[in-house]
Design a protein around this motif. Structure first.
Motif, PDB file in Angstrom:
ATOM      1  N   PRO A 411       0.841  -1.211   0.000  1.00 42.78           N
ATOM      2  CA  PRO A 411       0.000   0.000   0.000  1.00 42.78           C
ATOM      3  C   PRO A 411       0.871   1.254   0.000  1.00 42.78           C
ATOM      4  O   PRO A 411       2.021   1.202   0.441  1.00 42.78           O
ATOM      5  CB  PRO A 411      -0.776  -0.129   1.325  1.00 42.78           C
ATOM      6  CG  PRO A 411       0.077  -0.994   2.195  1.00 42.78           C
ATOM      7  CD  PRO A 411       0.812  -1.920   1.277  1.00 42.78           C
ATOM      8  N   TRP A 417      -4.690  -2.662  -3.408  1.00 44.65           N
ATOM      9  CA  TRP A 417      -6.154  -2.645  -3.416  1.00 44.65           C
ATOM     10  C   TRP A 417      -6.715  -3.724  -4.329  1.00 44.65           C
ATOM     11  O   TRP A 417      -7.786  -4.289  -4.054  1.00 44.65           O
ATOM     12  CB  TRP A 417      -6.658  -1.265  -3.832  1.00 44.65           C
ATOM     13  CG  TRP A 417      -6.381  -0.240  -2.800  1.00 44.65           C
ATOM     14  CD1 TRP A 417      -5.473   0.777  -2.856  1.00 44.65           C
ATOM     15  CD2 TRP A 417      -6.987  -0.153  -1.507  1.00 44.65           C
ATOM     16  NE1 TRP A 417      -5.473   1.492  -1.686  1.00 44.65           N
ATOM     17  CE2 TRP A 417      -6.399   0.953  -0.840  1.00 44.65           C
ATOM     18  CE3 TRP A 417      -7.972  -0.878  -0.850  1.00 44.65           C
ATOM     19  CZ2 TRP A 417      -6.762   1.335   0.446  1.00 44.65           C
ATOM     20  CZ3 TRP A 417      -8.338  -0.510   0.436  1.00 44.65           C
ATOM     21  CH2 TRP A 417      -7.737   0.591   1.072  1.00 44.65           C
ATOM     22  N   PHE A 420      -6.506  -6.816  -2.224  1.00 44.27           N
ATOM     23  CA  PHE A 420      -7.457  -6.699  -1.108  1.00 44.27           C
ATOM     24  C   PHE A 420      -8.881  -6.972  -1.589  1.00 44.27           C
ATOM     25  O   PHE A 420      -9.624  -7.742  -0.972  1.00 44.27           O
ATOM     26  CB  PHE A 420      -7.349  -5.304  -0.486  1.00 44.27           C
ATOM     27  CG  PHE A 420      -8.294  -5.076   0.652  1.00 44.27           C
ATOM     28  CD1 PHE A 420      -7.964  -5.473   1.940  1.00 44.27           C
ATOM     29  CD2 PHE A 420      -9.530  -4.475   0.451  1.00 44.27           C
ATOM     30  CE1 PHE A 420      -8.839  -5.278   3.004  1.00 44.27           C
ATOM     31  CE2 PHE A 420     -10.412  -4.277   1.496  1.00 44.27           C
ATOM     32  CZ  PHE A 420     -10.066  -4.679   2.779  1.00 44.27           C
ATOM     33  N   ASN A 421      -9.288  -6.336  -2.683  1.00 46.08           N
ATOM     34  CA  ASN A 421     -10.636  -6.547  -3.223  1.00 46.08           C
ATOM     35  C   ASN A 421     -10.853  -8.005  -3.619  1.00 46.08           C
ATOM     36  O   ASN A 421     -11.926  -8.578  -3.397  1.00 46.08           O
ATOM     37  CB  ASN A 421     -10.869  -5.648  -4.434  1.00 46.08           C
ATOM     38  CG  ASN A 421     -10.973  -4.188  -4.062  1.00 46.08           C
ATOM     39  OD1 ASN A 421     -11.313  -3.852  -2.935  1.00 46.08           O
ATOM     40  ND2 ASN A 421     -10.668  -3.304  -5.006  1.00 46.08           N
ATOM     41  N   GLY A 492      -4.054   3.821  -6.595  1.00 39.62           N
ATOM     42  CA  GLY A 492      -3.880   3.225  -5.278  1.00 39.62           C
ATOM     43  C   GLY A 492      -4.390   4.127  -4.176  1.00 39.62           C
ATOM     44  O   GLY A 492      -5.007   3.668  -3.204  1.00 39.62           O
ATOM     45  N   PRO A 495      -8.736   4.354  -4.903  1.00 36.84           N
ATOM     46  CA  PRO A 495      -9.156   3.111  -5.583  1.00 36.84           C
ATOM     47  C   PRO A 495     -10.571   3.158  -6.117  1.00 36.84           C
ATOM     48  O   PRO A 495     -10.921   2.416  -7.042  1.00 36.84           O
ATOM     49  CB  PRO A 495      -9.010   2.050  -4.489  1.00 36.84           C
ATOM     50  CG  PRO A 495      -9.094   2.803  -3.205  1.00 36.84           C
ATOM     51  CD  PRO A 495      -8.472   4.137  -3.476  1.00 36.84           C
ATOM     52  N   GLN A 499     -12.940   1.514  -9.580  1.00 42.67           N
ATOM     53  CA  GLN A 499     -14.077   0.684  -9.171  1.00 42.67           C
ATOM     54  C   GLN A 499     -15.396   1.293  -9.627  1.00 42.67           C
ATOM     55  O   GLN A 499     -16.265   0.589 -10.159  1.00 42.67           O
ATOM     56  CB  GLN A 499     -14.074   0.528  -7.644  1.00 42.67           C
ATOM     57  CG  GLN A 499     -12.962  -0.369  -7.125  1.00 42.67           C
ATOM     58  CD  GLN A 499     -12.922  -0.389  -5.609  1.00 42.67           C
ATOM     59  OE1 GLN A 499     -13.277   0.595  -4.954  1.00 42.67           O
ATOM     60  NE2 GLN A 499     -12.453  -1.488  -5.038  1.00 42.67           N
TER      61      GLN A 499
END
Length: 505
Positions: A411, A417, A420-421, A492, A495, A499
């Motif tokens: 990060p 991200w 993570f997602n 980053g 994010p 999305q």
């Protein structure tokens, strides 16, 4: 079929094909005797204009079918398919930029034409809903990739890599077509949705041939995404192909292939409802047992491929001294992460996979751009070629730092991200201890990956240089690399930008 609808829905592909022919005509008829850099710049510029034209001609939500329903669809556009196709076109344009400063061939017009034709295949398979269209699109994409791998005619490694890629690719195509033929014979249709629905009958998922078909299809598609044990072509292709071609293979072909896998998963999941899941463990409730057998078996195949790919990719990368081969084994590991999410498919995990592959493709293109610059300056892609890079070209070293830390998932870069997602989607979709254990395994291997990425950065920033001659980079190449690095940082830190963009389709 209404051929006007066919033409309308394939306008982006038509734009790429027309541009490919235009590039050949301009290069062969008007610029054959001009300087190589001028020819490369004109060919790349025309190719980028073609990608922009294809973006402009992108249709809205549409279905090409015999009766206007998804049950007979050949191609679809809109939704996540449009996001994947836009990603393919943008990444194709970026790979063409790196041709401007390349010196691996004098046949630049032919190179750009093949890139555009391969991208056309990628666009087709991203929206394909029929087994025949999938196969045609995959072969159009793959045949171009074999040629691009062999484009550095003066390099023995390039020829060897292309031969291995071609032989493995031909074998995988045979497996895939054989599996498709079984699915057609068992279900009586080549449409993805009808194949999924046909598996409910006693001649579908209740037949041993059905499981043979699934294994064959998984083998054929596993080759396309370089999943273990169908990965053996990847290290040689990444190492032997010219840097711009390797960037195209590592990004555009992966986006197209994973878009196809999302489409197949969505077709299987459709009877559950578009927002529901193909659950790996929930096999005793809901739709008829045989249909859930289809979901269970397909998920099982993907999860097994994911676990093995994560392990082999990360562990094999530890032993590499070639940065190209390191990125190849890294790509195998990243494919494992995405296959894990596809094994627990839901609308959330599909969006997470799309987010992951788009950001991974963007990062990988820039990584090969840096490798290409270093190779031209040092004559090697080995780690020692990066010694003292921070003193030879601080901007280039800074770009490399951002890219490799993002690939490692540090990060606040976009790679963090993306992972993570992806892992959060698996935990939200799966039930029980199995998905938790698989996510824990993925996180552990992500930590392992940090070691081999830092090995390259250590040579760039810590170890002494054997040659401190400044490395010069073409201004256009440097600007694009800096823009990509900036995008990795911005996406980053924010994010939701990407999305929300994906969710807007």
């Amino acid at each position: 079929m209404n051929y006007a609808d066919l033409f309308r829905i394939t306008l982006p592909e038509t734009a790429l094909e027309v541009t490919a022919l235009l590039v050949l005509v301009v290069d062969l008829a008007f610029l054959r005797k001009a300087a190589l850099q001028l020819r490369a710049s004109v060919a790349a510029l025309l190719g980028i204009v073609g990608c922009i034209a294809a973006l402009w001609l992108m249709p809205g939500n549409a279905i090409l079918s015999t009766d206007g329903t998804a049950n007979t669809a050949l191609l679809v556009t809109g939704g996540w398919v449009a996001a994947a196709q836009i990603g393919i076109l943008v990444l194709t344009g970026l790979t063409l930029v790196f041709l401007i400063d390349a010196r691996f061939t004098r046949h630049v017009g032919e190179y750009v034409a093949i890139v555009l034709m391969s991208a056309t295949g990628g666009l087709l398979i991203a929206g394909a809903q029929d087994l025949l269209v999938i196969f045609v699109g995959l072969e159009l994409l793959s045949l171009g990739l074999y040629i691009l791998t062999a484009f550095a005619k003066q390099s023995g490694r390039s020829a060897e890599a292309a031969m291995k890629y071609y032989l493995f690719g031909g074998m995988s195509a045979a497996f895939l077509l054989f599996g498709f033929s079984y699915l057609y014979g068992l279900t009586g249709s080549t449409n993805l949705h009808r194949v999924a629905q046909g598996s409910i009958t006693s001649y579908g998922s209740g037949s041993p041939l059905f499981y043979v078909a699934l294994v064959l299809v998984a083998a054929g598609l596993g080759f396309k995404v370089a999943a273990v044990p169908f990965h053996l072509w990847a290290p040689d292709a990444y190492e032997g192909a010219p840097a711009p071609a390797a960037a195209f293979i590592a990004s555009v072909s992966k986006v197209a292939s994973f878009a196809l896998l999302i489409g197949i998963g969505m077709a299987i999941a459709r009877p559950f409802g578009d927002a529901h899941v193909v659950r790996f463990v929930a096999i005793h409730s809901g739709p008829p047992q045989r249909y859930i057998g289809l979901a269970h078996q397909w998920s099982l195949l993907l999860v097994v491929l994911a676990a093995v790919s994560m392990a082999v990719g990360n562990l094999a990368a530890l032993a590499q001294i070639s940065v190209r081969r390191l990125l190849a084994y890294s790509a195998i590991a990243h494919a494992g992460y995405m296959l894990l999410a596809l094994g627990y498919l839901s609308s959330r995990s599909a969006t997470a996979v799309l987010y992951y592959i788009l950001t991974y493709g963007l990062t990988t293109i820039a990584a090969f751009g840096v490798i290409g610059v270093v190779e031209r300056a040092t004559g090697t892609d080995r780690m020692d070629g990066f010694l003292g890079l921070s003193r030879r070209n601080p901007l280039l070293a800074g770009v490399l730092l951002v890219l490799f830390l993002s690939l490692a998932g540090i990060p606040p870069l976009v790679g963090f991200w993306a992972k993570f997602n992806l892992f959060a989607a698996v935990l939200a979709t799966g039930q029980g201890a199995v998905p938790f254990a698989l996510v824990a395994l993925a996180v552990a291997f992500s930590a392992v990956s940090l070691y081999y990425y830092l090995q390259v950065l250590k040579r760039a920033y810590v170890m002494a240089a054997t040659d401190e001659t400044p490395i010069r980079v073409h201004p256009v190449t440097m600007i694009v690399l800096l823009l990509i690095a900036a995008a990795v940082v911005v996406l980053g830190c924010l994010p939701a930008l990407l999305q929300n963009w994906i969710a807007s389709f």
